[in-house]
Design a protein around this motif. Structure first.
Motif, mmCIF file in Angstrom:
data_model
loop_
_atom_site.group_PDB
_atom_site.id
_atom_site.type_symbol
_atom_site.label_atom_id
_atom_site.label_comp_id
_atom_site.label_asym_id
_atom_site.label_seq_id
_atom_site.Cartn_x
_atom_site.Cartn_y
_atom_site.Cartn_z
ATOM 1 N N ARG A 1 -2.195 -4.023 -25.676
ATOM 2 C CA ARG A 1 -2.752 -5.239 -26.284
ATOM 3 C C ARG A 1 -3.917 -5.799 -25.481
ATOM 4 O O ARG A 1 -4.708 -6.565 -26.003
ATOM 5 N N LEU A 2 -4.006 -5.428 -24.219
ATOM 6 C CA LEU A 2 -5.099 -5.910 -23.382
ATOM 7 C C LEU A 2 -6.393 -5.183 -23.733
ATOM 8 O O LEU A 2 -6.380 -3.993 -24.023
ATOM 9 N N ALA A 3 -7.503 -5.898 -23.669
ATOM 10 C CA ALA A 3 -8.801 -5.283 -23.942
ATOM 11 C C ALA A 3 -9.238 -4.449 -22.745
ATOM 12 O O ALA A 3 -8.964 -4.790 -21.599
ATOM 13 N N GLY A 4 -9.888 -3.331 -23.009
ATOM 14 C CA GLY A 4 -10.414 -2.472 -21.951
ATOM 15 C C GLY A 4 -10.267 -1.010 -22.302
ATOM 16 O O GLY A 4 -10.022 -0.646 -23.455
ATOM 17 N N LEU A 5 -10.425 -0.173 -21.304
ATOM 18 C CA LEU A 5 -10.267 1.265 -21.486
ATOM 19 C C LEU A 5 -8.831 1.640 -21.158
ATOM 20 O O LEU A 5 -8.338 1.357 -20.059
ATOM 21 N N TRP A 6 -8.177 2.294 -22.080
ATOM 22 C CA TRP A 6 -6.814 2.780 -21.881
ATOM 23 C C TRP A 6 -6.953 4.140 -21.222
ATOM 24 O O TRP A 6 -7.491 5.072 -21.816
ATOM 25 N N VAL A 7 -6.509 4.269 -19.968
ATOM 26 C CA VAL A 7 -6.710 5.496 -19.205
ATOM 27 C C VAL A 7 -5.377 6.089 -18.747
ATOM 28 O O VAL A 7 -4.387 5.385 -18.587
ATOM 29 N N ARG A 8 -5.406 7.394 -18.561
ATOM 30 C CA ARG A 8 -4.279 8.123 -17.960
ATOM 31 C C ARG A 8 -4.807 8.779 -16.691
ATOM 32 O O ARG A 8 -5.754 9.555 -16.739
ATOM 33 N N MET A 9 -4.175 8.444 -15.573
ATOM 34 C CA MET A 9 -4.597 8.966 -14.276
ATOM 35 C C MET A 9 -3.543 9.944 -13.756
ATOM 36 O O MET A 9 -2.350 9.663 -13.835
ATOM 37 N N THR A 10 -3.995 11.061 -13.234
ATOM 38 C CA THR A 10 -3.108 12.036 -12.612
ATOM 39 C C THR A 10 -3.445 12.069 -11.126
ATOM 40 O O THR A 10 -4.594 12.298 -10.744
ATOM 41 N N PHE A 11 -2.423 11.830 -10.314
ATOM 42 C CA PHE A 11 -2.609 11.779 -8.868
ATOM 43 C C PHE A 11 -2.490 13.163 -8.260
ATOM 44 O O PHE A 11 -2.027 14.101 -8.900
ATOM 45 N N LYS A 12 -2.866 13.277 -6.997
ATOM 46 C CA LYS A 12 -2.798 14.553 -6.281
ATOM 47 C C LYS A 12 -1.380 15.107 -6.223
ATOM 48 O O LYS A 12 -1.184 16.307 -6.172
ATOM 49 N N ASP A 13 -0.372 14.220 -6.241
ATOM 50 C CA ASP A 13 1.022 14.668 -6.201
ATOM 51 C C ASP A 13 1.601 14.878 -7.597
ATOM 52 O O ASP A 13 2.809 14.973 -7.763
ATOM 53 N N ILE B 1 0.866 -1.181 0.000
ATOM 54 C CA ILE B 1 0.000 0.000 0.000
ATOM 55 C C ILE B 1 0.898 1.224 0.000
ATOM 56 O O ILE B 1 1.726 1.389 0.900
ATOM 57 N N ARG B 2 0.746 2.049 -1.023
ATOM 58 C CA ARG B 2 1.445 3.338 -1.065
ATOM 59 C C ARG B 2 0.487 4.387 -0.540
ATOM 60 O O ARG B 2 -0.625 4.536 -1.032
ATOM 61 N N LYS B 3 0.948 5.110 0.465
ATOM 62 C CA LYS B 3 0.125 6.148 1.059
ATOM 63 C C LYS B 3 0.439 7.488 0.404
ATOM 64 O O LYS B 3 1.491 7.672 -0.201
ATOM 65 N N LEU B 4 -0.491 8.410 0.516
ATOM 66 C CA LEU B 4 -0.302 9.746 -0.052
ATOM 67 C C LEU B 4 0.869 10.477 0.592
ATOM 68 O O LEU B 4 1.494 11.324 -0.037
ATOM 69 N N ASP B 5 1.200 10.120 1.836
ATOM 70 C CA ASP B 5 2.336 10.750 2.511
ATOM 71 C C ASP B 5 3.654 10.033 2.206
ATOM 72 O O ASP B 5 4.638 10.223 2.902
ATOM 73 N N LYS B 6 3.668 9.193 1.160
ATOM 74 C CA LYS B 6 4.836 8.449 0.681
ATOM 75 C C LYS B 6 5.180 7.227 1.525
ATOM 76 O O LYS B 6 6.154 6.545 1.255
ATOM 77 N N GLY B 7 4.414 6.928 2.561
ATOM 78 C CA GLY B 7 4.663 5.743 3.379
ATOM 79 C C GLY B 7 4.250 4.473 2.653
ATOM 80 O O GLY B 7 3.425 4.494 1.739
ATOM 81 N N LEU B 8 4.847 3.353 3.064
ATOM 82 C CA LEU B 8 4.538 2.043 2.495
ATOM 83 C C LEU B 8 4.113 1.085 3.595
ATOM 84 O O LEU B 8 4.665 1.106 4.690
ATOM 85 N N ILE B 9 3.159 0.237 3.265
ATOM 86 C CA ILE B 9 2.767 -0.848 4.161
ATOM 87 C C ILE B 9 2.754 -2.110 3.312
ATOM 88 O O ILE B 9 2.070 -2.170 2.276
ATOM 89 N N LYS B 10 3.511 -3.114 3.732
ATOM 90 C CA LYS B 10 3.573 -4.388 3.015
ATOM 91 C C LYS B 10 2.884 -5.440 3.861
ATOM 92 O O LYS B 10 3.138 -5.538 5.061
ATOM 93 N N GLY B 11 1.997 -6.206 3.220
ATOM 94 C CA GLY B 11 1.298 -7.233 3.973
ATOM 95 C C GLY B 11 0.333 -8.008 3.110
ATOM 96 O O GLY B 11 0.456 -8.052 1.882
ATOM 97 N N PHE B 12 -0.650 -8.594 3.779
ATOM 98 C CA PHE B 12 -1.615 -9.457 3.115
ATOM 99 C C PHE B 12 -3.013 -8.869 3.281
ATOM 100 O O PHE B 12 -3.375 -8.400 4.356
ATOM 101 N N LEU B 13 -3.785 -8.918 2.201
ATOM 102 C CA LEU B 13 -5.112 -8.318 2.159
ATOM 103 C C LEU B 13 -6.091 -9.344 1.618
ATOM 104 O O LEU B 13 -5.779 -10.064 0.663
ATOM 105 N N ASP B 14 -7.268 -9.409 2.218
ATOM 106 C CA ASP B 14 -8.329 -10.263 1.696
ATOM 107 C C ASP B 14 -8.936 -9.549 0.492
ATOM 108 O O ASP B 14 -9.530 -8.483 0.642
ATOM 109 N N PRO B 15 -8.796 -10.098 -0.723
ATOM 110 C CA PRO B 15 -9.281 -9.391 -1.918
ATOM 111 C C PRO B 15 -10.796 -9.247 -1.973
ATOM 112 O O PRO B 15 -11.306 -8.439 -2.731
#
Length: 178
Positions: free
Chosen positions: A79-91, A14-28
């Motif tokens: 090559r993958l099917a779907g919508l090709w998007v460009r996202m701009t983050f708050k930073d 998990i990348r946080k907006l404050d640049k912190g990282l959390i590594k672990g396991f998540l129930d999808p």
């Protein structure tokens, strides 16, 4: 949090907006809520509010390859099917990705996308809407299957277009009354 077997939990960074990282396991099956509950690598349950998250990266392994420069945009048409998007983050970081072209797969909380670098450590990324300032659709990529009409359907279509069109509205001009 679901207490199912660990095999159902996915490795995430998990990348946080404050640049912190959390590594672990998540129930999808339970990550779409107001917060993320992650079992970190030390066995602690960590709760992260969605508003603090820049992205949840579903990864192959926690370390990745630190020597590899990861691509954030496609070099050519995906090559993958779907919508090709460009996202701009708050930073102001920019990321291109493939978003499924299915309204049933889109969550009101964010977007589960496929990143442009298929050889990277990141398999999929969940991007909360709150982490973005802009999202632009660059293209619609089909599934690549060429659909050909049967000969009969092509003949019926040709016959339908060769007939004069019937009027839908009252004739307004003199040449339409003929």
């Amino acid at each position: 949090m679901n207490t199912g077997p660990l095999s159902t939990r996915k490795r995430v960074v998990i990348r946080k907006l404050d640049k912190g990282l959390i590594k672990g396991f998540l129930d999808p099956n339970s990550y779409l809520g107001s917060q993320f509950e992650v079992l970190d690598r030390d066995g602690r349950l960590v709760q992260v509010p969605m508003s603090d998250v820049k992205g949840v990266f579903f990864v192959r392994d926690f370390e990745g390859n630190p020597d590899r420069a990861e691509r954030k945009i496609f070099r050519s048409r995906p090559r993958l099917a779907g919508l090709w998007v460009r996202m701009t983050f708050k930073d102001a970081e920019v990321l291109e990705a493939i978003l499924p072209n299915n309204l049933l797969d889109v969550s009101p909380l964010g977007f589960l996308v496929t990143p442009p670098d298929v050889y990277s450590n990141n398999l999929r990324i969940f991007i909360p809407r709150s982490a973005l300032t802009e999202m632009e659709v660059l293209g619609v990529i089909s599934d690549g299957v060429v659909r050909r009409m049967s000969q009969r359907a092509a003949q019926e279509r040709a016959n339908a277009t060769s007939e004069p069109q019937f009027g839908l509205f009252a004739a307004n001009s003199p040449h339409e009354k003929q």
